[in-house]
Design an enzyme around this catalytic site. Sequence first.
Site, PDB file in Angstrom:
ATOM      1  N   ASP A   1       0.929  -1.078  -0.168  1.00  0.00           N
ATOM      2  CA  ASP A   1      -0.097  -0.014   0.093  1.00  0.00           C
ATOM      3  C   ASP A   1       0.989   1.307  -0.023  1.00  0.00           C
ATOM      4  OD1 ASP A   1       0.852   0.439   2.342  1.00  0.00           O
ATOM      5  OD2 ASP A   1      -1.081   0.166   3.536  1.00  0.00           O
ATOM      6  N   HIS A   2       0.223   2.496   0.191  1.00  0.00           N
ATOM      7  CA  HIS A   2       0.978   3.539   0.239  1.00  0.00           C
ATOM      8  C   HIS A   2       2.135   3.855   1.229  1.00  0.00           C
ATOM      9  CE1 HIS A   2      -2.553   4.198   2.963  1.00  0.00           C
ATOM     10  NE2 HIS A   2      -1.623   4.689   3.766  1.00  0.00           N
TER      11      HIS A   2
ATOM     12  N   CYS B 197       2.815  -3.597   3.846  1.00  0.00           N
ATOM     13  CA  CYS B 197       2.041  -2.340   4.169  1.00  0.00           C
ATOM     14  C   CYS B 197       2.769  -1.710   5.501  1.00  0.00           C
ATOM     15  CB  CYS B 197       0.530  -2.712   4.361  1.00  0.00           C
ATOM     16  SG  CYS B 197       0.077  -3.501   5.753  1.00  0.00           S
ATOM     17  N   GLY B 198       2.113  -0.918   6.251  1.00  0.00           N
ATOM     18  CA  GLY B 198       2.813  -0.317   7.530  1.00  0.00           C
ATOM     19  C   GLY B 198       3.227  -1.281   8.459  1.00  0.00           C
TER      20      GLY B 198
ATOM     21  N   GLY C 143       2.263  -4.832   7.911  1.00  0.00           N
ATOM     22  CA  GLY C 143       2.346  -6.090   7.424  1.00  0.00           C
ATOM     23  C   GLY C 143       0.942  -6.873   7.690  1.00  0.00           C
TER      24      GLY C 143
ATOM     25  N   GLY D 186      -2.636  -5.858   7.673  1.00  0.00           N
ATOM     26  CA  GLY D 186      -3.772  -5.624   7.190  1.00  0.00           C
ATOM     27  C   GLY D 186      -3.563  -6.374   5.710  1.00  0.00           C
TER      28      GLY D 186
ATOM     29  N   HIS E 216       8.070 -24.806   8.138  1.00  0.00           N
ATOM     30  CA  HIS E 216       6.921 -25.396   8.819  1.00  0.00           C
ATOM     31  C   HIS E 216       5.321 -25.320   8.241  1.00  0.00           C
ATOM     32  CE1 HIS E 216       9.458 -26.322  12.841  1.00  0.00           C
ATOM     33  NE2 HIS E 216       9.906 -26.758  11.807  1.00  0.00           N
ATOM     34  N   ASN E 217       5.285 -23.970   7.853  1.00  0.00           N
ATOM     35  CA  ASN E 217       3.962 -23.583   7.455  1.00  0.00           C
ATOM     36  C   ASN E 217       3.680 -23.678   5.906  1.00  0.00           C
ATOM     37  OD1 ASN E 217       4.868 -21.566  10.022  1.00  0.00           O
ATOM     38  ND2 ASN E 217       3.255 -23.090  10.520  1.00  0.00           N
TER      39      ASN E 217
ATOM     40  N   ARG F 230       6.608   0.199   8.500  1.00  0.00           N
ATOM     41  CA  ARG F 230       6.712   1.161   9.511  1.00  0.00           C
ATOM     42  C   ARG F 230       7.287   0.436  10.927  1.00  0.00           C
ATOM     43  NH1 ARG F 230       0.729   3.782   8.397  1.00  0.00           N
ATOM     44  NH2 ARG F 230       1.441   5.260   6.616  1.00  0.00           N
TER      45      ARG F 230
ATOM     46  N   ARG G 141       5.215 -34.168   9.019  1.00  0.00           N
ATOM     47  CA  ARG G 141       4.037 -33.882   9.995  1.00  0.00           C
ATOM     48  C   ARG G 141       3.841 -32.486   9.882  1.00  0.00           C
ATOM     49  NH1 ARG G 141       8.948 -32.663  12.669  1.00  0.00           N
ATOM     50  NH2 ARG G 141       9.057 -31.035  14.086  1.00  0.00           N
TER      51      ARG G 141
ATOM     52  N   ARG H 159      -0.202 -30.994   9.179  1.00  0.00           N
ATOM     53  CA  ARG H 159      -0.697 -29.667   9.933  1.00  0.00           C
ATOM     54  C   ARG H 159      -1.299 -28.716   8.917  1.00  0.00           C
ATOM     55  NH1 ARG H 159       4.162 -30.090  14.049  1.00  0.00           N
ATOM     56  NH2 ARG H 159       3.381 -31.854  15.151  1.00  0.00           N
TER      57      ARG H 159
HETATM   58  C1  RB5 Z   1      -2.172   2.397   6.581  1.00  0.00           C
HETATM   59  O1  RB5 Z   1      -2.087   3.590   7.059  1.00  0.00           O
HETATM   60  C2  RB5 Z   1      -1.966   1.280   7.419  1.00  0.00           C
HETATM   61  O2  RB5 Z   1      -3.237   1.295   8.093  1.00  0.00           O
HETATM   62  C3  RB5 Z   1      -1.665   0.091   6.798  1.00  0.00           C
HETATM   63  O3  RB5 Z   1      -0.630   0.164   6.122  1.00  0.00           O
HETATM   64  C4  RB5 Z   1      -1.473  -1.277   7.521  1.00  0.00           C
HETATM   65  O4  RB5 Z   1      -0.455  -0.797   8.333  1.00  0.00           O
HETATM   66  C5  RB5 Z   1      -2.497  -1.843   8.086  1.00  0.00           C
HETATM   67  O5  RB5 Z   1      -2.495  -2.697   8.455  1.00  0.00           O
END
Ligand code: RB5
Length: 151
Positions: free
Chosen positions: A8-9, A65-66, A68, A70, A98-99, A109, A132, A136
């Site tokens: 994302d941004h 993302c910010g 990771g 979302g 494992h996964n 961030r 194993r 799972r």
């Molecule tokens: C965007 O502001 C922020 O919410 C997004 O990058 C992320 O951190 C969400 O999980």
Amino acid sequence: MKIGIGNDHAAVAMKNEVSDYLKELGYEVVNYGTDSDASCSYAVYGEKVARAVAAKEVDLGILICGTGVGISLAANKVKGIRAAVCSESCTARLVRQHNNANILAFGARIIGIETAKEIVKAWLDAEFEGGRHQERVDMIMAIEDKEQGKK
Ligand code: RB5
């Protein structure tokens, strides 16, 4: 090997640095965006990369993302996807071993670029151990089938 990357941004600059690093390591990179700093929803890019991985357009995916979180939550809604958020390389190695995580996620961030590179390398160098762990992982994927058809 082809890696799909999306963000994302909050993570445009880190996505570009990670893409360059992947190319240095010899991977082919497919960029699913965004390339703009304008506010957008991580769900769009999480879904795009997840669908590309599920359709085998790319072998594996990386999402940023910010935090990771979302973007990985969105990706995990696509059938066949196991997206794991990692902030250090030990977890990154283990989510592959494992996964069998087919998408790696992290937060621009939360960690710096050097840690991001370490995480990416640890994840890509590791291999799924099967045995194993396969049982799972199969149990996780069976949950998707139980959910199908529900609104
Ligand atoms: C965007 O502001 C922020 O919410 C997004 O990058 C992320 O951190 C969400 O999980």
